[in-house]
Scaffold this active site. Structure first.
Site, PDB file in Angstrom:
ATOM      1  N   CYS A 111       0.842  -1.188   0.000  1.00 54.93           N
ATOM      2  CA  CYS A 111       0.000   0.000   0.000  1.00 54.93           C
ATOM      3  C   CYS A 111       0.883   1.245   0.000  1.00 54.93           C
ATOM      4  O   CYS A 111       1.780   1.376   0.837  1.00 54.93           O
ATOM      5  CB  CYS A 111      -0.909  -0.012   1.231  1.00 54.93           C
ATOM      6  N   CYS A 114       0.281   3.153   3.597  1.00 58.22           N
ATOM      7  CA  CYS A 114       0.728   2.630   4.901  1.00 58.22           C
ATOM      8  C   CYS A 114       1.755   1.517   4.795  1.00 58.22           C
ATOM      9  O   CYS A 114       2.163   0.957   5.814  1.00 58.22           O
ATOM     10  CB  CYS A 114      -0.479   2.153   5.699  1.00 58.22           C
ATOM     11  N   CYS A 159      -7.338  -1.179   1.268  1.00 59.55           N
ATOM     12  CA  CYS A 159      -6.302  -1.742   2.128  1.00 59.55           C
ATOM     13  C   CYS A 159      -6.902  -2.032   3.501  1.00 59.55           C
ATOM     14  O   CYS A 159      -7.581  -1.182   4.084  1.00 59.55           O
ATOM     15  CB  CYS A 159      -5.152  -0.745   2.243  1.00 59.55           C
ATOM     16  N   CYS A 162      -5.275   0.573   6.354  1.00 60.30           N
ATOM     17  CA  CYS A 162      -5.553   2.011   6.423  1.00 60.30           C
ATOM     18  C   CYS A 162      -6.830   2.433   5.712  1.00 60.30           C
ATOM     19  O   CYS A 162      -7.234   3.595   5.787  1.00 60.30           O
ATOM     20  CB  CYS A 162      -4.381   2.806   5.858  1.00 60.30           C
ATOM     21  N   CYS A 184      -8.489  -5.000 -10.109  1.00 61.36           N
ATOM     22  CA  CYS A 184      -8.093  -3.898 -10.984  1.00 61.36           C
ATOM     23  C   CYS A 184      -7.653  -2.746 -10.082  1.00 61.36           C
ATOM     24  O   CYS A 184      -8.481  -2.078  -9.463  1.00 61.36           O
ATOM     25  CB  CYS A 184      -9.280  -3.507 -11.851  1.00 61.36           C
TER      26      CYS A 184
END
Length: 199
Positions: A111, A114, A159, A162, A184
């Site tokens: 991510c 984070c 995610c 976060c 995607c």
């Protein structure tokens, strides 16, 4: 001849000139060029903000994520484009992302907000949709939510650490992958590490 519904027409117009059309019903072929030339209907295509407001909006995500920051705190650590996509649920233009054609044999996509591990390099496949595509994620790394923008229902993925917007996941498109799913994902939502990281 039965003509497509208004939301369907708007959705088709929003996909103009991104990829090629295939297997469209006769009613679509009645739409004059340039609207149908070199276009493919992908359910992942980005929404147009003012049109999206006509057909509903994403439900507010009430998930309690471990990593919490205010908008000001996120803006301090994210670029303007990252903030627009990750925190405001935007979409980057197709075929422009850093990881669209990035095909490493090993490593981890994390991510961008984070640094939580999200996808293995071995999850990635070539879909031709214009965004990085993965057939699976690291277990527990992403959370799915219903997204009802632009008069259609899609599955948003965020995610799990976060709540950052990653993109959407689609199933049953016929790709020869173990899950027949396509995550995607916006490249701007990701970073890449050559190391295999654990969630």
């Amino acid at each position: 001849m039965r003509f497509p519904s208004f939301p369907t027409i708007i959705r088709t117009f929003s996909l103009y000139n991104l990829t090629r059309i295939h297997n469209l019903p006769a009613a679509y072929r009645a739409i004059p060029a340039p609207f149908t030339r070199n276009t493919t209907v992908f359910r992942s295509m980005p929404t147009i903000p003012f049109l999206g407001s006509l057909f509903g909006s994403q439900q507010k995500d009430m998930t309690d994520y471990p990593v919490k920051k205010s908008d000001d705190e996120w803006q301090a650590v994210l670029s303007k484009e990252q903030f627009r996509v990750i925190r405001e649920k935007g979409t980057e233009a197709p075929y422009t992302g850093e990881y669209d054609k990035h095909m490493p044999s090993e490593g981890t996509y994390t991510c961008a907000a984070c640094q939580a591990p999200l996808y293995r390099a071995t999850h990635k496949f070539k879909s031709g949709c214009g965004w990085p595509a993965y057939f699976d994620s690291i277990p527990g790394a992403v959370i799915r939510h219903t997204d009802s923008t632009l008069g259609m229902e899609r599955t948003e993925i965020t995610c799990s650490k976060c709540g950052g917007h990653l993109g959407h996941v689609f199933k049953g498109e016929g790709f020869p992958t173990p899950t027949d799913e396509r995550h995607c994902v916006n490249s701007v939502s990701l970073n890449f590490s050559k190391e295999d990281k654990e969630a």
